[in-house]
Motif scaffolding. Structure first.
Motif, mmCIF file in Angstrom:
data_model
loop_
_atom_site.group_PDB
_atom_site.id
_atom_site.type_symbol
_atom_site.label_atom_id
_atom_site.label_comp_id
_atom_site.label_asym_id
_atom_site.label_seq_id
_atom_site.Cartn_x
_atom_site.Cartn_y
_atom_site.Cartn_z
ATOM 1 N N GLY A 1 0.806 -1.218 0.000
ATOM 2 C CA GLY A 1 0.000 0.000 0.000
ATOM 3 C C GLY A 1 0.838 1.265 0.000
ATOM 4 O O GLY A 1 1.907 1.330 0.618
ATOM 5 N N ILE A 2 0.342 2.248 -0.721
ATOM 6 C CA ILE A 2 0.915 3.596 -0.697
ATOM 7 C C ILE A 2 -0.255 4.528 -0.387
ATOM 8 O O ILE A 2 -1.251 4.527 -1.116
ATOM 9 N N ALA A 3 -0.157 5.296 0.685
ATOM 10 C CA ALA A 3 -1.282 6.122 1.113
ATOM 11 C C ALA A 3 -0.899 7.594 1.111
ATOM 12 O O ALA A 3 -0.053 8.031 1.900
ATOM 13 N N ASN B 1 4.009 -9.836 -7.841
ATOM 14 C CA ASN B 1 3.496 -10.982 -7.095
ATOM 15 C C ASN B 1 2.504 -10.571 -6.008
ATOM 16 O O ASN B 1 1.925 -11.405 -5.328
ATOM 17 N N LYS B 2 2.339 -9.279 -5.844
ATOM 18 C CA LYS B 2 1.350 -8.738 -4.916
ATOM 19 C C LYS B 2 0.612 -7.614 -5.633
ATOM 20 O O LYS B 2 1.092 -7.093 -6.651
ATOM 21 N N ARG B 3 -0.524 -7.245 -5.115
ATOM 22 C CA ARG B 3 -1.172 -6.043 -5.622
ATOM 23 C C ARG B 3 -0.451 -4.814 -5.079
ATOM 24 O O ARG B 3 0.015 -4.824 -3.935
ATOM 25 N N VAL B 4 -0.360 -3.791 -5.881
ATOM 26 C CA VAL B 4 0.176 -2.506 -5.441
ATOM 27 C C VAL B 4 -0.965 -1.506 -5.512
ATOM 28 O O VAL B 4 -1.568 -1.317 -6.567
ATOM 29 N N ARG B 5 -1.267 -0.884 -4.388
ATOM 30 C CA ARG B 5 -2.463 -0.044 -4.282
ATOM 31 C C ARG B 5 -2.097 1.347 -3.776
ATOM 32 O O ARG B 5 -1.547 1.499 -2.675
ATOM 33 N N LEU B 6 -2.381 2.357 -4.577
ATOM 34 C CA LEU B 6 -2.198 3.750 -4.157
ATOM 35 C C LEU B 6 -3.534 4.280 -3.643
ATOM 36 O O LEU B 6 -4.484 4.454 -4.407
ATOM 37 N N ILE B 7 -3.584 4.534 -2.351
ATOM 38 C CA ILE B 7 -4.800 5.055 -1.713
ATOM 39 C C ILE B 7 -4.728 6.579 -1.695
ATOM 40 O O ILE B 7 -3.716 7.158 -1.298
ATOM 41 N N MET B 8 -5.803 7.225 -2.126
ATOM 42 C CA MET B 8 -5.897 8.679 -2.124
ATOM 43 C C MET B 8 -6.951 9.088 -1.103
ATOM 44 O O MET B 8 -8.141 8.871 -1.306
ATOM 45 N N GLY B 9 -6.500 9.646 0.000
ATOM 46 C CA GLY B 9 -7.402 10.040 1.066
ATOM 47 C C GLY B 9 -7.840 11.487 0.950
ATOM 48 O O GLY B 9 -7.213 12.291 0.261
ATOM 49 N N CYS B 10 -8.920 11.824 1.667
ATOM 50 C CA CYS B 10 -9.515 13.162 1.557
ATOM 51 C C CYS B 10 -9.637 13.896 2.888
ATOM 52 O O CYS B 10 -10.256 14.951 2.948
ATOM 53 N N ASN B 11 -9.035 13.349 3.968
ATOM 54 C CA ASN B 11 -9.272 13.958 5.275
ATOM 55 C C ASN B 11 -8.071 13.796 6.200
ATOM 56 O O ASN B 11 -8.211 13.698 7.400
ATOM 57 N N GLU B 12 -6.864 13.786 5.645
ATOM 58 C CA GLU B 12 -5.682 13.606 6.493
ATOM 59 C C GLU B 12 -5.438 14.796 7.391
ATOM 60 O O GLU B 12 -5.056 14.647 8.551
ATOM 61 N N GLU B 13 -5.645 15.995 6.878
ATOM 62 C CA GLU B 13 -5.304 17.198 7.619
ATOM 63 C C GLU B 13 -6.248 17.480 8.780
ATOM 64 O O GLU B 13 -5.901 18.232 9.687
ATOM 65 N N THR B 14 -7.421 16.887 8.764
ATOM 66 C CA THR B 14 -8.425 17.232 9.780
ATOM 67 C C THR B 14 -9.058 15.997 10.422
ATOM 68 O O THR B 14 -10.253 15.986 10.721
ATOM 69 N N GLY B 15 -8.257 14.947 10.640
ATOM 70 C CA GLY B 15 -8.783 13.841 11.429
ATOM 71 C C GLY B 15 -8.605 12.450 10.866
ATOM 72 O O GLY B 15 -8.809 11.460 11.572
ATOM 73 N N SER B 16 -8.295 12.310 9.588
ATOM 74 C CA SER B 16 -8.089 10.995 8.948
ATOM 75 C C SER B 16 -9.301 10.071 9.060
ATOM 76 O O SER B 16 -9.167 8.850 9.147
ATOM 77 N N LEU C 1 -3.584 -3.717 4.603
ATOM 78 C CA LEU C 1 -2.357 -3.694 3.820
ATOM 79 C C LEU C 1 -1.327 -4.648 4.416
ATOM 80 O O LEU C 1 -1.215 -4.773 5.638
ATOM 81 N N SER C 2 -0.547 -5.291 3.554
ATOM 82 C CA SER C 2 0.508 -6.183 4.033
ATOM 83 C C SER C 2 1.731 -5.389 4.479
ATOM 84 O O SER C 2 2.403 -5.741 5.445
ATOM 85 N N CYS C 3 2.029 -4.339 3.746
ATOM 86 C CA CYS C 3 3.136 -3.448 4.062
ATOM 87 C C CYS C 3 3.014 -2.239 3.149
ATOM 88 O O CYS C 3 2.209 -2.245 2.206
#
Length: 452
Positions: free
Chosen positions: A79-81, A137-152, A165-167
């Motif tokens: 995962g990439i967040a 050999n694994k899925r690679v997933r880029l997560i795009m969040g919308c609320n990191e600055e104010t509470g996640s 996520l595995s790592c």
């Protein structure tokens, strides 16, 4: 064509796509049906996923809380967040914060480094890795969040509806690698009695209060004494004016993130200190100076503490006056070895006197991965292999990232140590050369994580 040339060849395309994201004011706004964080964050997510689709990735929108772009197959997920929301513009910008402006190697705009630019970097790292034919050999997933600055809350939703996520990593801090994040503590300070008519400053709780306007009753000679005292401070600008029976003080300090408050100058703190030195006797001024002050170390509330990974930091972000009561937000970053119970006991007896009071709102747990853990080693190796820099070592920071919200990830880049990218301040920027290097670093990082 070698990989650096390939990345450089995509540079203009990356900047163009970054410009699409920067053009969207994605600050937290009023929630609407299907848009929990308002119009701006939802639009930024739509555009981010559209860019990812255009690059050939599978995309999913998770109810406008967050979304992701994915490639590869398998049960495990690297995962990439990153996040697409931004803090308020604040400060005095040279450039339009929502128009990407390039000046040589510099690209200016709100979110360029925090965190829209790194989202683009990670997306292109995935693209180039996929196009190179590396076995996924694994899925690679880029997560795009919308609320990191104010509470996640975006990641709370992700954890409710999606796989663990595995790592992975979040490109929302500094190189070479972050293996620990201090705990986060929030307090509020309140006046009990004050002659101050109004005191207002700051724009977010997680940044130093960099400007403040204070109105007090006029008193013979006070204006002159204040001007003399303020002239000896580190303020960037100040002005003392008098009209009728009121004296107004405007103070402009220096912005800084709450995790590094000593890099800034707190305009409210300097104002209170100056008022006392100028002979303005006031209960709240006394309380502020003794409990909050200018030192940024929490000594006034019994919290001065340091461990091998860093000092406790203390930051007043917002000051405001409502119904005659002055309130101050306090953002504290707690060293990783200090537990919540110990923090509470250290504060006991220091939070209230006849002049004011402080309430503890929240104490969040720290995050810590041992230096020798496979995740830390994999990411650090990617950084060293690309940059050749083995002098700087994995570190602990005061900032909080998605690593505290998602399992098995730590913060990794994109900022270089010693460079002020002005995140949370005016004229935030990213370097084009830095973007290109980060794409390569993230490519190596993903490859290393696939091998864990």
């Amino acid at each position: 064509m070698d990989i650096k040339e390939q990345i450089h060849g995509l540079s203009e395309e990356m900047i163009e796509n970054l410009g699409k994201l920067v053009a969207i004011d994605s600050q937290l706004a009023e929630a609407k049906e299907g848009k929990p964080f308002g119009e701006g964050p939802a639009e930024a997510l739509r555009v981010g996923l559209e860019i990812a689709e255009g690059l050939g990735f599978r995309t999913v929108n998770l109810d406008n809380y967050c979304g992701y772009a994915e490639m590869g197959e398998g049960d495990e997920i690297v995962g990439i967040a990153g996040h697409l929301d931004v803090v308020p513009t604040g400060g005095d910008w040279t450039y339009d914060p929502f128009t990407l402006t390039r000046d040589g190697d510099y690209v200016y705009g709100r979110g360029t480094t925090d965190d829209k630019g790194p989202v683009i970097e990670a997306l292109y790292a995935m693209k180039l890795l996929r196009d190179s034919g590396v076995k996924l050999n694994k899925r690679v997933r880029l997560i795009m969040g919308c609320n990191e600055e104010t509470g996640s809350k975006c990641m709370e939703h992700y954890n409710e509806v999606e796989e663990e996520l595995s790592c992975g990593f979040t490109p929302d801090a500094s190189y070479p690698c972050i293996h620990g994040e201090k705990g986060h503590m929030e307090m509020m300070a309140y006046s009990k009695h004050t002659k101050i008519l109004s005191m207002n400053g700051g724009f977010v709780s997680n940044a130093v209060c960099d400007s403040c306007t204070t109105v007090i009753p006029a008193k013979d000679g006070l204006k002159d004494r204040l001007e003399k005292v303020l002239a000896e401070t580190d303020l960037q600008e100040y002005k003392v004016s008098q009209e009728g029976d009121r004296t107004t003080i405007f103070a402009k300090g220096v912005p800084a993130h709450a995790s590094t408050p000593t890099l800034g100058v707190n305009a409210a703190a300097v104002t209170c200190q100056s008022l006392a030195e100028a002979g303005f006797e006031d209960d709240f001024v006394t309380f502020y100076n003794s409990h909050l002050g200018t030192a940024c170390d929490g000594a006034g509330v019994g919290l001065k503490f340091a461990d091998e990974y860093g000092d406790l930091t203390f930051c007043n972000g917002i000051v405001k006056t409502e119904d005659g009561v002055i309130s101050c937000t306090i953002d504290i970053r707690v060293p990783v070895t200090l537990k919540a119970d110990r923090v509470r006991s250290m504060c006991q007896g220091h939070l209230e006197d006849e002049n004011g009071r402080i309430e503890i709102l929240e104490i969040g747990d720290p995050l810590f991965f041992p230096r020798e853990s496979p995740l830390v080693e994999a990411l650090y190796k990617a950084y060293v292999d690309v940059t050749g820099d083995s002098e700087h070592q994995p570190m602990v920071i005061g900032g909080g990232t998605y690593a505290k919200s998602l399992k098995n990830i730590i913060a990794f880049g994109p900022e270089k140590l010693g460079v002020d990218y002005r995140i949370h301040g005016a004229d935030e920027y990213i370097l084009v050369s830095g973007m290109e290097e980060s794409v390569l670093i993230y490519m190596e990082a993903i490859k290393n994580l696939l091998a864990i």
